[in-house]
Scaffold this motif. Structure first.
Motif, PDB file in Angstrom:
ATOM      1  N   LEU A 293     -39.253   3.199   0.274  1.00 29.26           N
ATOM      2  CA  LEU A 293     -40.014   2.000  -0.275  1.00 29.26           C
ATOM      3  C   LEU A 293     -40.392   1.169   0.917  1.00 29.26           C
ATOM      4  O   LEU A 293     -39.637   0.871   1.831  1.00 29.26           O
ATOM      5  CB  LEU A 293     -39.205   1.233  -1.364  1.00 29.26           C
ATOM      6  CG  LEU A 293     -39.293   1.605  -2.696  1.00 29.26           C
ATOM      7  CD1 LEU A 293     -38.520   3.045  -2.912  1.00 29.26           C
ATOM      8  CD2 LEU A 293     -38.664   0.514  -3.592  1.00 29.26           C
ATOM      9  N   PRO A 294     -41.642   0.606   1.022  1.00 32.34           N
ATOM     10  CA  PRO A 294     -42.060  -0.285   2.071  1.00 32.34           C
ATOM     11  C   PRO A 294     -41.408  -1.736   1.591  1.00 32.34           C
ATOM     12  O   PRO A 294     -41.386  -2.102   0.612  1.00 32.34           O
ATOM     13  CB  PRO A 294     -43.732  -0.331   1.880  1.00 32.34           C
ATOM     14  CG  PRO A 294     -43.997  -0.037   0.375  1.00 32.34           C
ATOM     15  CD  PRO A 294     -42.724   0.956  -0.124  1.00 32.34           C
ATOM     16  N   GLY A 295     -41.804  -2.674   2.736  1.00 32.76           N
ATOM     17  CA  GLY A 295     -41.868  -4.176   2.414  1.00 32.76           C
ATOM     18  C   GLY A 295     -40.452  -4.499   2.027  1.00 32.76           C
ATOM     19  O   GLY A 295     -39.436  -3.912   2.817  1.00 32.76           O
ATOM     20  N   LEU A 296     -40.239  -5.401   1.218  1.00 37.12           N
ATOM     21  CA  LEU A 296     -39.094  -6.193   0.962  1.00 37.12           C
ATOM     22  C   LEU A 296     -38.136  -5.110   0.202  1.00 37.12           C
ATOM     23  O   LEU A 296     -36.599  -5.280   0.602  1.00 37.12           O
ATOM     24  CB  LEU A 296     -39.171  -7.018  -0.163  1.00 37.12           C
ATOM     25  CG  LEU A 296     -40.080  -8.290   0.256  1.00 37.12           C
ATOM     26  CD1 LEU A 296     -40.317  -9.436  -0.913  1.00 37.12           C
ATOM     27  CD2 LEU A 296     -39.672  -9.121   1.462  1.00 37.12           C
ATOM     28  N   ALA A 297     -38.582  -3.866  -0.097  1.00 30.80           N
ATOM     29  CA  ALA A 297     -37.580  -3.073  -0.868  1.00 30.80           C
ATOM     30  C   ALA A 297     -37.138  -1.942   0.222  1.00 30.80           C
ATOM     31  O   ALA A 297     -36.651  -1.058   0.021  1.00 30.80           O
ATOM     32  CB  ALA A 297     -38.195  -2.313  -1.965  1.00 30.80           C
ATOM     33  N   ALA A 298     -37.783  -2.032   1.387  1.00 30.13           N
ATOM     34  CA  ALA A 298     -37.341  -1.091   2.519  1.00 30.13           C
ATOM     35  C   ALA A 298     -35.676  -1.014   2.741  1.00 30.13           C
ATOM     36  O   ALA A 298     -35.141   0.032   2.741  1.00 30.13           O
ATOM     37  CB  ALA A 298     -38.105  -1.311   3.671  1.00 30.13           C
ATOM     38  N   LYS A 299     -34.942  -2.215   2.765  1.00 28.32           N
ATOM     39  CA  LYS A 299     -33.729  -2.173   3.027  1.00 28.32           C
ATOM     40  C   LYS A 299     -32.784  -2.278   1.775  1.00 28.32           C
ATOM     41  O   LYS A 299     -32.297  -3.177   1.575  1.00 28.32           O
ATOM     42  CB  LYS A 299     -33.248  -3.489   4.105  1.00 28.32           C
ATOM     43  CG  LYS A 299     -34.210  -3.358   5.433  1.00 28.32           C
ATOM     44  CD  LYS A 299     -33.502  -4.530   6.216  1.00 28.32           C
ATOM     45  CE  LYS A 299     -34.106  -4.373   7.648  1.00 28.32           C
ATOM     46  NZ  LYS A 299     -33.692  -5.616   8.638  1.00 28.32           N
ATOM     47  N   THR A 300     -33.040  -1.079   1.149  1.00 25.84           N
ATOM     48  CA  THR A 300     -32.382  -1.078  -0.288  1.00 25.84           C
ATOM     49  C   THR A 300     -31.620   0.388  -0.335  1.00 25.84           C
ATOM     50  O   THR A 300     -31.978   1.263   0.191  1.00 25.84           O
ATOM     51  CB  THR A 300     -33.223  -1.207  -1.270  1.00 25.84           C
ATOM     52  OG1 THR A 300     -34.115  -0.217  -1.310  1.00 25.84           O
ATOM     53  CG2 THR A 300     -33.756  -2.575  -1.400  1.00 25.84           C
ATOM     54  N   ARG A 301     -30.249   0.415  -0.821  1.00 23.44           N
ATOM     55  CA  ARG A 301     -29.719   1.554  -1.255  1.00 23.44           C
ATOM     56  C   ARG A 301     -29.186   1.598  -2.619  1.00 23.44           C
ATOM     57  O   ARG A 301     -29.250   0.549  -3.428  1.00 23.44           O
ATOM     58  CB  ARG A 301     -28.519   1.491  -0.550  1.00 23.44           C
ATOM     59  CG  ARG A 301     -28.606   1.918   1.173  1.00 23.44           C
ATOM     60  CD  ARG A 301     -27.339   1.861   1.824  1.00 23.44           C
ATOM     61  NE  ARG A 301     -27.379   2.242   3.207  1.00 23.44           N
ATOM     62  CZ  ARG A 301     -26.395   2.180   4.095  1.00 23.44           C
ATOM     63  NH1 ARG A 301     -25.347   2.083   3.799  1.00 23.44           N
ATOM     64  NH2 ARG A 301     -26.725   2.267   5.397  1.00 23.44           N
ATOM     65  N   LEU A 302     -29.137   2.620  -3.102  1.00 26.76           N
ATOM     66  CA  LEU A 302     -29.122   2.967  -4.764  1.00 26.76           C
ATOM     67  C   LEU A 302     -27.777   4.077  -4.783  1.00 26.76           C
ATOM     68  O   LEU A 302     -27.685   5.006  -4.122  1.00 26.76           O
ATOM     69  CB  LEU A 302     -30.384   3.745  -5.151  1.00 26.76           C
ATOM     70  CG  LEU A 302     -30.266   3.996  -6.767  1.00 26.76           C
ATOM     71  CD1 LEU A 302     -30.495   2.536  -7.508  1.00 26.76           C
ATOM     72  CD2 LEU A 302     -31.715   4.640  -7.485  1.00 26.76           C
TER      73      LEU A 302
END
Length: 497
Positions: free
Chosen positions: A111-120
């Motif tokens: 995911l780009p932008g603010l959601a780039a540093k996310t893990r599920l």
């Protein structure tokens, strides 16, 4: 005997947070103005030219803060947004490429932008139901998403609607008492139905020895019914803070255990609000929803794979292959989107159906997503805020010799809010994001006109998120992104401007 029809119930009394000041300025600019006047007085003792120079500097600094548009944004906010967009574009941050030729790891579409540093992750709640847990590592927040099967208000009595609204308000008031709960968002998305669910249901239940007439009728229904049908989905994202009250950072396993114990109570509390059955979304379902949002053309493939029981999407495959942010719209894969932010809630009192047209499908918009954002205050903070709002409203009303009607109404609303909070009501900040997605660039203006008409019927004032289309698009998704937590300027300073 004459029957008396009950008066329709109305809702309202929401207020926009304000800061006390003079000449339309907030608290911080007012303090700066007083300090500047003191400097001018001392400068007069030295030189008249120096005093004039100080006055010019003060006007240049405070002038943009005094100019405001119809959305309440000051000139300083507009200038800072334009400068930030120009710098980001010069660094190439408005472009995103993934896949084989991108800069992401090979074989992934992050995911780009603010959601780039996310893990599920995926965990189990207290009822042993699997749910996806999204970790936003940039601010250390954790999000769980509930999917609801809303009943709708068609052919429903007014008493039942009033009951739903009352229970919904009660559910929102409990959010302030949830330890560690940062925010909640409700996303209502309307899109064309792919028809795959209907085809799967008919094929699974059609018998081989069925009569020929019944077989022809069901086959015609299977091919003709999806044409023009709309699919409405409702998702509720609950965002929790990853740090303990003592400041200790908790692991994903600890947060999964804590959130899993709370999900049954939070989901069961929605049963009387008209939301229908609320169940946690699995990790693959969250990834599929985000993938379809970035590329609507894969909706048919996702529904077909789900019907055939195929493997779900991974989080590393949920993002777009390419995206490009412009000043007024956002291009992602083969679609174009425009996002608006609510700048003013409906004035006065409204009925329960005020958002009905805005939430309904529209012919000029391929996919429409309306997200209502909530940030609940705990009871102690709520009590301090309502008392401060009364003081601010009184200060503003007493500035002029004769208070205006708007100032008098604001003071009455602040006193009513304090009375309701003292009797047990909750206090929340709320906002709204509206995203319209089309499949061709030429349809953007048509979709924008449709949203303008829908917002007028809802008595909302929407502002296009110029220079922040990518982040607004991501915030409107059921990911639990809380935009104020991603801004470098502290909340206290932003409220005082």
């Amino acid at each position: 005997m004459e029957s008396v029809r009950p008066k329709p119930r109305t809702y309202g009394n929401w207020r926009k947070p304000t800061s006390p000041g003079v000449l339309g300025l907030g608290l911080a600019p007012t303090v700066g103005l007083l300090a500047g006047l003191i400097v001018v007085i001392f400068s007069l003792l030295i030189s008249l030219l120096l005093a004039l120079l100080v006055v010019v500097v003060m006007c240049a600094a405070l002038g943009p803060l005094m100019m405001r548009d119809r959305h309440g944004r000051s000139g300083m906010q507009w200038i800072s947004a334009r400068m930030a967009w120009t710098m980001a574009k010069a660094r190439g941050q408005h472009l995103y490429r993934s896949g084989p030729i991108g800069r992401t790891p090979p074989g992934t579409c992050q995911l780009p932008g603010l959601a780039a540093k996310t893990r599920l992750y995926e965990a189990f709640d207290a009822y042993q139901r699997p749910f996806g847990l999204l970790h936003i590592r940039s601010v250390d927040d954790y999000t769980a998403v509930l999917q609801c099967d809303a009943d709708g208000a068609a052919l429903v009595d007014d008493d039942q609607i009033d009951t739903w609204v009352a229970y919904w308000g009660q559910w929102l008031s409990t959010l302030g008492s949830e330890p560690g709960l940062v925010a909640a968002s409700i996303t209502v998305e309307t899109a064309p139905d792919t028809g795959e669910r209907l085809r799967d249901e008919i094929n699974a239940n059609m018998r081989a020895d069925a009569p020929e007439l019944a077989r022809k009728v069901l086959t015609k229904v299977m091919h003709d019914y999806p044409e023009g049908a709309a699919r409405v989905t409702t998702r509720i994202a609950l965002t929790f803070e990853g740090r303990a009250p003592a400041g200790k950072r908790r692991t994903a396993g600890e947060m999964a255990t804590e959130i899993g114990t709370r999900l049954p109570a939070l989901s069961s509390g929605l049963s009387m609000t008209g939301a229908g059955t609320a169940v946690p979304m699995r990790a693959s379902q969250i990834a599929a929803a985000v993938r379809v949002a970035y590329d609507p053309t894969v909706a048919v493939l996702v529904d077909r794979a789900r019907a055939e029981g195929g493997p779900g999407l991974r989080w590393s495959e949920a993002g777009p292959f390419a995206a490009q942010e412009s000043w007024g719209h956002y291009r992602h894969d083969g679609a174009y989107s425009v996002t608006w932010a609510m700048s003013d809630a409906p004035r006065g009192e409204v009925f329960a159906t005020v958002l009905q047209r805005l939430l309904s499908p529209h012919d000029d918009i391929l996919r429409k997503r309306v997200t209502i954002l909530y940030r609940a205050h705990d009871p102690g903070t709520a009590a301090r805020i309502v008392e401060r709002d009364i003081k601010d409203a009184r200060f503003k009303a007493n500035q002029a010799k004769k208070a205006s009607a708007r100032d008098s109404v604001a003071l009455t609303a602040a006193e009513q809010t304090a009375l309701e909070e003292a009797t047990g009501a909750g206090l929340l900040r709320f906002g709204m994001l509206v995203t319209a997605t089309v499949d061709h660039h030429d349809k953007l203006e048509l979709a924008a006109s449709a949203v303008d008409n829908l917002s007028a019927s809802a008595r909302l004032v929407l502002r296009r998120a110029y220079g922040a289309q990518a982040s607004s698009f991501a915030a409107a998704l059921p990911l639990g992104l809380v935009l104020p937590r991603h801004v470098r300027v502290p909340q206290v300073l932003r409220d005082s401007l």
